[in-house]
Design a protein around this motif. Structure first.
Motif, PDB file in Angstrom:
ATOM      1  N   ASP A 179       0.826  -1.210   0.000  1.00 52.67           N
ATOM      2  CA  ASP A 179       0.000   0.000   0.000  1.00 52.67           C
ATOM      3  C   ASP A 179       0.859   1.258   0.000  1.00 52.67           C
ATOM      4  OD1 ASP A 179      -2.506  -1.286  -0.003  1.00 52.67           O
ATOM      5  OD2 ASP A 179      -2.592  -1.345   2.195  1.00 52.67           O
ATOM      6  N   ALA A 180       1.934   1.253   0.763  1.00 54.88           N
ATOM      7  CA  ALA A 180       2.770   2.446   0.933  1.00 54.88           C
ATOM      8  C   ALA A 180       3.779   2.646  -0.192  1.00 54.88           C
ATOM      9  CB  ALA A 180       3.510   2.371   2.273  1.00 54.88           C
ATOM     10  N   GLU A 181       4.330   1.545  -0.725  1.00 57.35           N
ATOM     11  CA  GLU A 181       5.487   1.681  -1.614  1.00 57.35           C
ATOM     12  C   GLU A 181       5.289   1.177  -3.033  1.00 57.35           C
ATOM     13  OE1 GLU A 181       8.941   0.066   0.353  1.00 57.35           O
ATOM     14  OE2 GLU A 181       8.378   1.010   2.250  1.00 57.35           O
ATOM     15  N   GLU A 182       4.260   0.409  -3.288  1.00 55.61           N
ATOM     16  CA  GLU A 182       4.047  -0.165  -4.616  1.00 55.61           C
ATOM     17  C   GLU A 182       2.585   0.013  -5.038  1.00 55.61           C
ATOM     18  OE1 GLU A 182       6.451  -1.190  -6.502  1.00 55.61           O
ATOM     19  OE2 GLU A 182       8.077  -1.617  -5.081  1.00 55.61           O
ATOM     20  N   PRO A 183       2.150   1.271  -5.260  1.00 53.67           N
ATOM     21  CA  PRO A 183       0.735   1.504  -5.559  1.00 53.67           C
ATOM     22  C   PRO A 183       0.239   0.795  -6.820  1.00 53.67           C
ATOM     23  CG  PRO A 183       2.036   3.504  -5.894  1.00 53.67           C
ATOM     24  CD  PRO A 183       2.930   2.503  -5.238  1.00 53.67           C
ATOM     25  N   ALA A 184       1.070   0.655  -7.843  1.00 56.42           N
ATOM     26  CA  ALA A 184       0.618  -0.037  -9.052  1.00 56.42           C
ATOM     27  C   ALA A 184       0.273  -1.488  -8.733  1.00 56.42           C
ATOM     28  CB  ALA A 184       1.691   0.037 -10.140  1.00 56.42           C
ATOM     29  N   LEU A 185       1.051  -2.112  -7.888  1.00 51.09           N
ATOM     30  CA  LEU A 185       0.778  -3.492  -7.488  1.00 51.09           C
ATOM     31  C   LEU A 185      -0.450  -3.551  -6.586  1.00 51.09           C
ATOM     32  CD1 LEU A 185       1.605  -6.469  -7.507  1.00 51.09           C
ATOM     33  CD2 LEU A 185       3.195  -5.952  -5.636  1.00 51.09           C
ATOM     34  N   ALA A 186      -0.561  -2.615  -5.663  1.00 48.98           N
ATOM     35  CA  ALA A 186      -1.730  -2.594  -4.775  1.00 48.98           C
ATOM     36  C   ALA A 186      -3.025  -2.482  -5.585  1.00 48.98           C
ATOM     37  CB  ALA A 186      -1.620  -1.448  -3.775  1.00 48.98           C
ATOM     38  N   HIS A 187      -2.989  -1.709  -6.658  1.00 46.83           N
ATOM     39  CA  HIS A 187      -4.214  -1.463  -7.420  1.00 46.83           C
ATOM     40  C   HIS A 187      -4.676  -2.638  -8.278  1.00 46.83           C
ATOM     41  CE1 HIS A 187      -3.670   2.673  -6.067  1.00 46.83           C
ATOM     42  NE2 HIS A 187      -4.975   2.742  -6.231  1.00 46.83           N
ATOM     43  N   VAL A 188      -3.922  -3.711  -8.358  1.00 49.90           N
ATOM     44  CA  VAL A 188      -4.441  -4.902  -9.041  1.00 49.90           C
ATOM     45  C   VAL A 188      -5.237  -5.764  -8.066  1.00 49.90           C
ATOM     46  CG1 VAL A 188      -2.590  -4.912 -10.755  1.00 49.90           C
ATOM     47  CG2 VAL A 188      -2.404  -6.392  -8.743  1.00 49.90           C
ATOM     48  N   HIS A 189      -5.292  -5.356  -6.784  1.00 49.71           N
ATOM     49  CA  HIS A 189      -6.053  -6.062  -5.756  1.00 49.71           C
ATOM     50  C   HIS A 189      -7.350  -5.304  -5.475  1.00 49.71           C
ATOM     51  CE1 HIS A 189      -1.904  -7.370  -5.131  1.00 49.71           C
ATOM     52  NE2 HIS A 189      -2.411  -8.465  -4.625  1.00 49.71           N
ATOM     53  N   GLU A 190      -8.287  -5.978  -4.812  1.00 46.47           N
ATOM     54  CA  GLU A 190      -9.484  -5.285  -4.353  1.00 46.47           C
ATOM     55  C   GLU A 190      -9.074  -4.351  -3.226  1.00 46.47           C
ATOM     56  OE1 GLU A 190     -12.920  -7.689  -3.484  1.00 46.47           O
ATOM     57  OE2 GLU A 190     -12.284  -9.174  -4.977  1.00 46.47           O
ATOM     58  N   LEU A 191      -9.554  -3.110  -3.292  1.00 44.12           N
ATOM     59  CA  LEU A 191      -9.185  -2.098  -2.303  1.00 44.12           C
ATOM     60  C   LEU A 191     -10.380  -1.762  -1.422  1.00 44.12           C
ATOM     61  CD1 LEU A 191      -7.134   0.288  -4.645  1.00 44.12           C
ATOM     62  CD2 LEU A 191      -6.310  -1.662  -3.294  1.00 44.12           C
ATOM     63  N   ASP A 192     -10.087  -1.296  -0.218  1.00 44.03           N
ATOM     64  CA  ASP A 192     -11.145  -0.879   0.696  1.00 44.03           C
ATOM     65  C   ASP A 192     -11.468   0.600   0.453  1.00 44.03           C
ATOM     66  OD1 ASP A 192      -9.148   0.609   1.997  1.00 44.03           O
ATOM     67  OD2 ASP A 192      -8.979  -0.793   3.672  1.00 44.03           O
ATOM     68  N   ALA A 193     -12.325   1.168   1.266  1.00 43.29           N
ATOM     69  CA  ALA A 193     -12.757   2.562   1.103  1.00 43.29           C
ATOM     70  C   ALA A 193     -11.604   3.556   1.250  1.00 43.29           C
ATOM     71  CB  ALA A 193     -13.863   2.891   2.107  1.00 43.29           C
ATOM     72  N   GLN A 194     -10.547   3.168   1.970  1.00 49.36           N
ATOM     73  CA  GLN A 194      -9.379   4.039   2.145  1.00 49.36           C
ATOM     74  C   GLN A 194      -8.338   3.837   1.043  1.00 49.36           C
ATOM     75  OE1 GLN A 194     -10.552   2.110   4.981  1.00 49.36           O
ATOM     76  NE2 GLN A 194     -11.856   3.913   5.303  1.00 49.36           N
ATOM     77  N   GLY A 195      -8.633   2.975   0.071  1.00 49.92           N
ATOM     78  CA  GLY A 195      -7.707   2.729  -1.023  1.00 49.92           C
ATOM     79  C   GLY A 195      -6.585   1.766  -0.673  1.00 49.92           C
ATOM     80  N   LYS A 196      -6.754   0.991   0.386  1.00 52.67           N
ATOM     81  CA  LYS A 196      -5.766  -0.006   0.816  1.00 52.67           C
ATOM     82  C   LYS A 196      -6.251  -1.396   0.388  1.00 52.67           C
ATOM     83  CE  LYS A 196      -3.649   3.126   3.376  1.00 52.67           C
ATOM     84  NZ  LYS A 196      -2.462   3.762   2.906  1.00 52.67           N
ATOM     85  N   VAL A 197      -5.306  -2.326   0.242  1.00 58.05           N
ATOM     86  CA  VAL A 197      -5.687  -3.699  -0.081  1.00 58.05           C
ATOM     87  C   VAL A 197      -6.652  -4.181   1.003  1.00 58.05           C
ATOM     88  CG1 VAL A 197      -4.869  -6.064  -0.423  1.00 58.05           C
ATOM     89  CG2 VAL A 197      -3.530  -4.141  -1.320  1.00 58.05           C
ATOM     90  N   ASN A 198      -7.783  -4.731   0.567  1.00 58.20           N
ATOM     91  CA  ASN A 198      -8.864  -5.012   1.508  1.00 58.20           C
ATOM     92  C   ASN A 198      -8.576  -6.169   2.457  1.00 58.20           C
ATOM     93  OD1 ASN A 198      -9.554  -7.476   0.287  1.00 58.20           O
ATOM     94  ND2 ASN A 198     -11.287  -6.625  -0.825  1.00 58.20           N
ATOM     95  N   ARG A 199      -9.377  -6.231   3.506  1.00 59.61           N
ATOM     96  CA  ARG A 199      -9.222  -7.213   4.579  1.00 59.61           C
ATOM     97  C   ARG A 199      -9.327  -8.635   4.050  1.00 59.61           C
ATOM     98  NH1 ARG A 199      -6.463  -8.061   8.000  1.00 59.61           N
ATOM     99  NH2 ARG A 199      -6.349  -5.828   8.062  1.00 59.61           N
ATOM    100  N   GLY A 200     -10.276  -8.909   3.157  1.00 58.76           N
ATOM    101  CA  GLY A 200     -10.447 -10.268   2.635  1.00 58.76           C
ATOM    102  C   GLY A 200      -9.207 -10.772   1.919  1.00 58.76           C
ATOM    103  N   THR A 201      -8.600  -9.923   1.105  1.00 57.91           N
ATOM    104  CA  THR A 201      -7.379 -10.300   0.389  1.00 57.91           C
ATOM    105  C   THR A 201      -6.270 -10.595   1.379  1.00 57.91           C
ATOM    106  OG1 THR A 201      -7.998  -8.992  -1.539  1.00 57.91           O
ATOM    107  CG2 THR A 201      -5.649  -9.486  -1.268  1.00 57.91           C
ATOM    108  N   ARG A 202      -6.117  -9.753   2.368  1.00 51.87           N
ATOM    109  CA  ARG A 202      -5.078  -9.938   3.390  1.00 51.87           C
ATOM    110  C   ARG A 202      -5.282 -11.252   4.141  1.00 51.87           C
ATOM    111  NH1 ARG A 202      -2.579  -4.911   5.555  1.00 51.87           N
ATOM    112  NH2 ARG A 202      -2.874  -3.315   3.984  1.00 51.87           N
ATOM    113  N   GLU A 203      -6.514 -11.530   4.513  1.00 49.54           N
ATOM    114  CA  GLU A 203      -6.795 -12.755   5.270  1.00 49.54           C
ATOM    115  C   GLU A 203      -6.573 -14.007   4.416  1.00 49.54           C
ATOM    116  OE1 GLU A 203     -10.696 -12.180   6.938  1.00 49.54           O
ATOM    117  OE2 GLU A 203      -9.944 -10.644   8.318  1.00 49.54           O
ATOM    118  N   ARG A 204      -7.006 -13.972   3.142  1.00 50.18           N
ATOM    119  CA  ARG A 204      -6.792 -15.126   2.261  1.00 50.18           C
ATOM    120  C   ARG A 204      -5.307 -15.391   2.052  1.00 50.18           C
ATOM    121  NH1 ARG A 204     -10.985 -12.910  -0.356  1.00 50.18           N
ATOM    122  NH2 ARG A 204      -9.654 -11.949  -1.928  1.00 50.18           N
TER     123      ARG A 204
END
Length: 146
Positions: free
Chosen positions: A43-68
């Motif tokens: 989220d902090a250092e590789e925004p292009a990579l983060a944006h290929v994931h589902e993001l939450d309302a704050q624009g961060k990789v979402n909880r479901g992706t992190r948990e999986r």
């Protein structure tokens, strides 16, 4: 002629069924912390990579992706197979097939994981093993030239 045997170094580590990367990292909570650190770095250092994931309302990789990913890592590193029990076989190439993974995306992913392991204090033989295993898997997932 005699052969001098060197005592094993603490950095000469090869996983076994009784001594897995999962155990070396500290178990489930530690592996999930590594997954969290990985996505925090992304989220902090590789925004292009983060944006290929589902993001939450704050624009961060979402909880479901992190948990999986945490569940996947637990099993992949030799711990309980919660991911497979819940989601079936990982089928990494199939599950990543919709995302173009080229050299730059592979390298961004590896930078995130390297930084996450730095932050979690992963060192020595375990670190060398994981660096190699993550690099091999990241390269395996490449599906686009460049």
């Amino acid at each position: 002629m005699s052969i001098e045997l060197k005592p094993p170094s603490s950095d000469d580590w090869v996983p076994t069924l009784e001594d897995t990367p999962f155990m070396r990292l500290g178990g489930e909570a530690a592996v999930h912390a590594l997954a969290e650190a990985f996505y925090d770095v992304m989220d902090a250092e590789e925004p292009a990579l983060a944006h290929v994931h589902e993001l939450d309302a704050q624009g961060k990789v979402n909880r479901g992706t992190r948990e999986r990913f945490g569940m996947f890592l637990v099993g992949w590193l030799g711990g309980p197979q919660h991911y497979s029990a819940t989601h079936g076989h990982p089928r990494l190439r199939m599950r990543h097939g919709h995302v173009p993974v080229d050299l730059s995306m592979r390298d961004a992913w590896l930078r995130c994981m390297h930084t996450a392991m730095d932050r979690q204090g992963v060192t020595g033989g375990l670190r060398r093993f994981l660096d190699d295993r993550f690099a091999h898997t990241a390269n395996f997932l490449r599906n686009t030239e460049g």
